[in-house]
Design an enzyme around this catalytic site. Structure first.
Site, PDB file in Angstrom:
ATOM      1  N   HIS A   1       0.248   2.833  11.661  1.00 39.85           N
ATOM      2  CA  HIS A   1       1.245   3.827  11.540  1.00 39.85           C
ATOM      3  C   HIS A   1       1.559   4.927  12.643  1.00 39.85           C
ATOM      4  O   HIS A   1       0.397   5.219  13.205  1.00 39.85           O
ATOM      5  CB  HIS A   1       1.455   4.435  10.063  1.00 39.85           C
ATOM      6  CG  HIS A   1       0.567   5.622   9.723  1.00 39.85           C
ATOM      7  ND1 HIS A   1       0.881   6.599   9.200  1.00 39.85           N
ATOM      8  CD2 HIS A   1      -0.749   5.496  10.074  1.00 39.85           C
ATOM      9  CE1 HIS A   1      -0.372   7.431   9.239  1.00 39.85           C
ATOM     10  NE2 HIS A   1      -1.051   6.790   9.624  1.00 39.85           N
TER      11      HIS A   1
ATOM     12  N   TYR B   1     -15.188   4.543   5.274  1.00 39.58           N
ATOM     13  CA  TYR B   1     -13.977   4.480   5.011  1.00 39.58           C
ATOM     14  C   TYR B   1     -13.210   3.130   5.364  1.00 39.58           C
ATOM     15  O   TYR B   1     -13.663   2.587   6.489  1.00 39.58           O
ATOM     16  CB  TYR B   1     -13.372   5.655   5.932  1.00 39.58           C
ATOM     17  CG  TYR B   1     -12.023   5.659   6.059  1.00 39.58           C
ATOM     18  CD1 TYR B   1     -11.089   5.968   5.073  1.00 39.58           C
ATOM     19  CD2 TYR B   1     -11.167   5.734   7.534  1.00 39.58           C
ATOM     20  CE1 TYR B   1      -9.685   6.068   5.137  1.00 39.58           C
ATOM     21  CE2 TYR B   1      -9.824   5.672   7.385  1.00 39.58           C
ATOM     22  CZ  TYR B   1      -9.044   5.791   6.170  1.00 39.58           C
ATOM     23  OH  TYR B   1      -7.575   6.068   6.346  1.00 39.58           O
TER      24      TYR B   1
ATOM     25  N   HIS C   1       0.941  -1.123   0.051  1.00 41.16           N
ATOM     26  CA  HIS C   1      -0.047  -0.046   0.253  1.00 41.16           C
ATOM     27  C   HIS C   1       0.856   1.126  -0.186  1.00 41.16           C
ATOM     28  O   HIS C   1       1.746   1.513   1.068  1.00 41.16           O
ATOM     29  CB  HIS C   1      -1.177   0.104   1.326  1.00 41.16           C
ATOM     30  CG  HIS C   1      -2.077   0.727   1.436  1.00 41.16           C
ATOM     31  ND1 HIS C   1      -1.651   2.284   1.063  1.00 41.16           N
ATOM     32  CD2 HIS C   1      -3.396   0.876   1.600  1.00 41.16           C
ATOM     33  CE1 HIS C   1      -2.891   2.911   1.187  1.00 41.16           C
ATOM     34  NE2 HIS C   1      -3.805   1.930   1.385  1.00 41.16           N
TER      35      HIS C   1
ATOM     36  N   HIS D   1      -5.703  12.669  14.524  1.00 42.11           N
ATOM     37  CA  HIS D   1      -4.511  11.950  14.956  1.00 42.11           C
ATOM     38  C   HIS D   1      -3.532  12.747  15.043  1.00 42.11           C
ATOM     39  O   HIS D   1      -3.024  13.076  13.651  1.00 42.11           O
ATOM     40  CB  HIS D   1      -4.302  10.591  13.892  1.00 42.11           C
ATOM     41  CG  HIS D   1      -5.685   9.723  13.899  1.00 42.11           C
ATOM     42  ND1 HIS D   1      -6.005   9.193  12.836  1.00 42.11           N
ATOM     43  CD2 HIS D   1      -6.734   9.510  14.926  1.00 42.11           C
ATOM     44  CE1 HIS D   1      -7.035   8.566  12.859  1.00 42.11           C
ATOM     45  NE2 HIS D   1      -7.715   8.599  14.315  1.00 42.11           N
TER      46      HIS D   1
ATOM     47  N   GLU E   1      -2.843  14.727  11.558  1.00 35.16           N
ATOM     48  CA  GLU E   1      -3.979  14.290  10.415  1.00 35.16           C
ATOM     49  C   GLU E   1      -5.515  14.838  11.087  1.00 35.16           C
ATOM     50  O   GLU E   1      -5.890  14.471  12.079  1.00 35.16           O
ATOM     51  CB  GLU E   1      -3.948  12.775  10.228  1.00 35.16           C
ATOM     52  CG  GLU E   1      -2.926  12.542   9.643  1.00 35.16           C
ATOM     53  CD  GLU E   1      -2.738  10.764   9.670  1.00 35.16           C
ATOM     54  OE1 GLU E   1      -3.841  10.167   9.790  1.00 35.16           O
ATOM     55  OE2 GLU E   1      -1.744  10.306   9.047  1.00 35.16           O
TER      56      GLU E   1
ATOM     57  N   HIS F   1      -2.112   4.961  15.033  1.00 31.52           N
ATOM     58  CA  HIS F   1      -3.599   4.587  14.820  1.00 31.52           C
ATOM     59  C   HIS F   1      -3.501   3.687  13.526  1.00 31.52           C
ATOM     60  O   HIS F   1      -2.292   3.388  13.023  1.00 31.52           O
ATOM     61  CB  HIS F   1      -4.018   5.673  14.334  1.00 31.52           C
ATOM     62  CG  HIS F   1      -3.440   6.666  13.227  1.00 31.52           C
ATOM     63  ND1 HIS F   1      -2.473   7.626  13.507  1.00 31.52           N
ATOM     64  CD2 HIS F   1      -3.920   6.939  12.041  1.00 31.52           C
ATOM     65  CE1 HIS F   1      -2.031   8.042  12.298  1.00 31.52           C
ATOM     66  NE2 HIS F   1      -2.979   7.764  11.364  1.00 31.52           N
TER      67      HIS F   1
HETATM   68 FE   LIG Z   1      -2.652   8.157   9.392  1.00 32.44          FE
END
Ligand SMILES: [Fe+2]
Length: 436
Positions: A333, A348, A290, A363, A339, A369
């Site tokens: 991550h 989502y 990803h 975040h 964010e 998270h």
């Molecule tokens: Fe993130």
């Protein structure tokens, strides 16, 4: 009300657009002639410094019935729930936070009065960072105009269409589209559906621009041609008009004896624009893993450090997922960037529960998270086939500056105080044996 379907636009991101609402109103061959056609006043509008590099320079010449300086004194007015960085109501917090969509306002409200700040970062007076606001409105701004001198306004409708009456002309936007109003442009918001709500990112920093493409080449991501700018539109109306100006974190009101939407012609690079998010050319892996979510960046506000954004506007649009032998949801991550996310519609992919259209999550820098427990289980057990994520449009305001929630955001009943629990079901799979 003007039919939104009949509006015309000019296309091309950041081009020197030129437009006139009356034939011959735009001077030819010079910006500031001794006398202008139709007896209009000339006014230069600069939303970057005069000496900004040519490719970053944004300025527009207005040809208008009266110059903007024809207005009354400013007087301070209540800022309501609008806050500006730094607001001092809280420190930036490492806690992961999430909110439901706010309930409908109990008071009739227009676009200005319906703004509520959730979080801010940076310092507006230093022209760094941004403010994140929610808006809701159930009535038009009538003979009332807004001018934000603290930053440009990125408007992300979540429900209800808006008609933006700006000095440069009219823009109609609906959920799934965005608009950006440059710092200092006067505008008014009317409702097409009687009711509207959404998100605003007030960018205190460098104007939003398109990210570079690197090896991707000359096409892809958000393409220049899909950005739509208004054509000149004016009204020659006299009466009592109110201008609300946001300046250094406070709101001021002044009166005008005429509509400020009196620009008959304009030429320049600084103007409001709109963009349909469905036109985003999504680029992603066709093999494995990803890539970083920066592949979904629509617009970026650069900081003084190359590659480190003051603000990125990132979307998670409908797309095919085809990666083989890959954990497909966003990975777990920790990130130096901070964010703030919202959801326009659908689901989502990292959060199937609790992250709702009109809601939000935050975040901050280095706060860990990733997918909730149920999503992890499904993603690791799935029989991977090409799969289309159809009904989804989440977005992120990502910034190098940690977000500071407002008192309102901390205390509102819409805050999900149990957000952290969505990860508590992540169980231990490690058993000391290499049987993965
Ligand atoms: Fe993130």
């Amino acid at each position: 009300m003007i039919d939104p379907e009949k509006l015309e636009y000019q296309t091309g991101f950041g081009n020197e657009h030129e437009t006139e609402a009356l034939p011959g109103a735009l001077p030819v061959g010079r910006f500031n002639p001794q006398r202008t056609p139709y007896g209009l006043y000339t006014e230069q509008f600069s939303s970057t410094a005069f000496t900004a590099p040519r490719h970053q320079n944004r300025r527009t010449w207005f040809y208008r019935i009266r110059p903007s300086v024809v207005q009354g004194h400013y007087k301070p007015v209540d800022t309501g729930l609008v806050r500006t960085a730094p607001h001092g109501e809280s420190p930036p917090l490492p806690d992961l936070m999430r909110w439901e969509a706010l309930p409908d306002s109990e008071q009739p409200t227009d676009f200005i009065d319906g703004m509520i700040t959730m979080a801010v970062n940076g310092d507006a007076l230093s022209q760094t960072g941004c403010g994140v606001h929610l808006y809701q409105a159930d009535r038009d701004m009538t003979d009332r105009f807004y001018c934000n001198t603290d930053g440009e306004c990125l408007i992300v409708p979540q429900s209800g269409d808006l008609m933006l009456y700006t000095e440069c002309g009219l823009l109609s936007i609906k959920p799934g589209e965005i608009a950006v109003i440059p710092r200092g442009i006067k505008f008014s918001v009317k409702l097409t559906d009687g009711k509207a709500r959404g998100y605003i990112c007030e960018n205190y920093g460098a104007p939003l621009t398109l990210p570079e493409r690197g090896p991707v080449g000359a096409n892809g991501y958000a393409n220049d041609r899909d950005f739509q700018y208004p054509v000149a539109w004016f009204e020659d109306r006299e009466g009592d008009f109110e201008l609300v100006s946001k300046f250094a974190g406070r709101l001021y009101q002044t009166t005008l004896g005429h509509s400020p939407l009196d620009v008959v012609a304009w030429v320049g690079t600084s103007a409001p624009y709109k963009y349909d998010l469905s036109r985003f050319n999504v680029i992603n892996t066709v093999s494995y893993d990803h890539p970083d979510p920066s592949i979904f960046t629509v617009l970026t506000s650069q900081s003084d450090t190359p590659g480190v954004a003051n603000l990125d506007f990132v979307i998670f649009p409908p797309r095919w997922m085809v990666a083989e032998d890959t954990f497909r949801p966003p990975w777990y991550h920790r990130n130096i960037m901070s964010e703030f996310m919202g959801l326009i519609h659908g689901i989502y992919d990292a959060k199937e529960q609790g992250f709702v259209p009109g809601g939000a999550s935050m975040h901050n820098c280095m706060s860990p998270h990733g997918p909730e427990a149920g999503v992890f289980e499904k993603a690791t057990q799935a029989n991977l086939q090409p799969e289309r994520y159809r009904d989804t449009m989440a977005f992120m305001f990502e910034s190098r500056h940690p977000f500071t929630p407002t008192r309102f955001a901390l205390d509102t009943p819409a805050r999900q105080n149990d957000y952290i629990d969505c990860w508590q079901g992540l169980s231990k799979h490690f058993n000391g044996k290499n049987d993965g």
